[in-house]
Design an enzyme around this catalytic site. Sequence first.
Site, PDB file in Angstrom:
ATOM      1  N   GLN A 141       8.944  -2.917 -13.358  1.00 39.63           N
ATOM      2  CA  GLN A 141       7.990  -1.815 -13.255  1.00 39.63           C
ATOM      3  C   GLN A 141       6.894  -1.953 -14.314  1.00 39.63           C
ATOM      4  OE1 GLN A 141      10.269   2.121 -12.296  1.00 39.63           O
ATOM      5  NE2 GLN A 141      11.641   0.890 -13.561  1.00 39.63           N
ATOM      6  N   GLY A 196      16.288  -0.794 -19.279  1.00 42.56           N
ATOM      7  CA  GLY A 196      15.167  -0.122 -19.940  1.00 42.56           C
ATOM      8  C   GLY A 196      14.347   0.772 -19.047  1.00 42.56           C
ATOM      9  N   SER A 197      14.968   1.432 -18.090  1.00 42.38           N
ATOM     10  CA  SER A 197      14.234   2.347 -17.211  1.00 42.38           C
ATOM     11  C   SER A 197      15.031   3.632 -17.007  1.00 42.38           C
ATOM     12  CB  SER A 197      13.959   1.704 -15.849  1.00 42.38           C
ATOM     13  OG  SER A 197      13.314   2.622 -14.982  1.00 42.38           O
ATOM     14  N   SER A 198      14.331   4.766 -17.090  1.00 44.86           N
ATOM     15  CA  SER A 198      14.955   6.055 -16.789  1.00 44.86           C
ATOM     16  C   SER A 198      15.007   6.294 -15.286  1.00 44.86           C
ATOM     17  CB  SER A 198      14.174   7.186 -17.457  1.00 44.86           C
ATOM     18  OG  SER A 198      12.869   7.281 -16.903  1.00 44.86           O
ATOM     19  N   HIS A 221       4.351  -2.901 -10.041  1.00 43.01           N
ATOM     20  CA  HIS A 221       3.160  -2.074 -10.278  1.00 43.01           C
ATOM     21  C   HIS A 221       1.942  -2.887 -10.690  1.00 43.01           C
ATOM     22  CE1 HIS A 221       6.194   1.392 -11.099  1.00 43.01           C
ATOM     23  NE2 HIS A 221       5.905   1.285  -9.812  1.00 43.01           N
ATOM     24  N   GLY A 243      19.443   6.338 -23.261  1.00 44.86           N
ATOM     25  CA  GLY A 243      19.191   7.649 -22.696  1.00 44.86           C
ATOM     26  C   GLY A 243      19.616   7.723 -21.246  1.00 44.86           C
ATOM     27  N   VAL A 282       3.777  -3.640 -16.514  1.00 39.81           N
ATOM     28  CA  VAL A 282       2.535  -4.335 -16.158  1.00 39.81           C
ATOM     29  C   VAL A 282       2.068  -5.253 -17.281  1.00 39.81           C
ATOM     30  CG1 VAL A 282       1.813  -2.482 -14.591  1.00 39.81           C
ATOM     31  CG2 VAL A 282       1.085  -2.411 -16.990  1.00 39.81           C
ATOM     32  N   ASP A 283       2.931  -5.507 -18.264  1.00 40.80           N
ATOM     33  CA  ASP A 283       2.514  -6.200 -19.491  1.00 40.80           C
ATOM     34  C   ASP A 283       2.600  -7.723 -19.426  1.00 40.80           C
ATOM     35  OD1 ASP A 283       5.325  -6.669 -19.839  1.00 40.80           O
ATOM     36  OD2 ASP A 283       5.506  -4.780 -20.946  1.00 40.80           O
ATOM     37  N   CYS A 285     -12.485  -5.804  -8.548  1.00 43.63           N
ATOM     38  CA  CYS A 285     -13.691  -5.085  -8.127  1.00 43.63           C
ATOM     39  C   CYS A 285     -13.373  -4.338  -6.833  1.00 43.63           C
ATOM     40  CB  CYS A 285     -14.862  -6.039  -7.900  1.00 43.63           C
ATOM     41  SG  CYS A 285     -16.332  -5.208  -7.222  1.00 43.63           S
TER      42      CYS A 285
END
Length: 297
Positions: A107, A224-226, A125, A252, A109-110, A133
């Site tokens: 998920q 690493g995703s909620s 994503h 979490g 975008v880095d 453009c």
Amino acid sequence: MAEGFEVHDEVSALASFLERHPRALVLTGAGLSTASGIPDYRDRDGVRRGRQPIQGPEFRRSQAVQRRYWARSMIGWPVLAQARPNAGHEALAAIEAAGRLGSLLTQNVDGLHQRAGSHAVLELHGNIHSVLCLQCGFRVPRAFVQTQLQDLNPHVAKAAAQPLPDGDAQVEPEFLDEFTLPVCSHCGGTLMPDVVFFGDNVPAARTACALAQMEAADALLVVGSSLMVYSGFRFCRLADEAGKPIAALNLGRTRADHLVTLKIEASAERLLPQVAARLGAHHQPVPIGLIDERGVS
């Protein structure tokens, strides 16, 4: 750390999960990249921090929204550009290279998975290091647009601002009044980062590919995703409906806690290297010459 688990138990449990399911699909989120200095969106309860994000439809119809985005991105994007993969990214690349997982769906975008050496990566994503453009479809590297932004807006380049997730930053409103937008060097059209904004849908072809990856997988591992965004949570629902086991490594709670068969609350950059070592997977650094502004050329 999950109640009742010692570190060696967590490592053993996740390594065993991957050994039993060598075609697992790994789904990663913002929590994996925090150790690389990139802020995430949510707290440990999955509650979103800060103001609401820019919506895609708003961006496309409003130059005021575009100025807000590009002014903030001009300050915040260098944080992403300078970020490097952490031990969690490198461990997943090593586990993939050892043939211990099926494919990787992110998920984020880095572009850090590619920089770490992962190959079977689908960016759900999009990628923040590419710009599109909206008029002619021409694509340019985000680094090129940064030079445009700095040349057009030297007064903003000197601004100090708090970095936010995905190359955003907190910029004071007075900087927006005289902000000049970058334009397409090919046709002069409107530029937009090649990512899926909130309010927009994941492209149909990309969704079809991700669904095919889930169908081919024998399990799902969330890192690493909620999973509060449905585009990620849907894969847990699909895995559960197909009777495929789900493991989650996240600091979490997640939206899918009631679906997982293995839940570990630990830092990915600390635990995954130990899991990789247990599986006999060792990270091979990516040669510098193969790295470009999007990840791996």
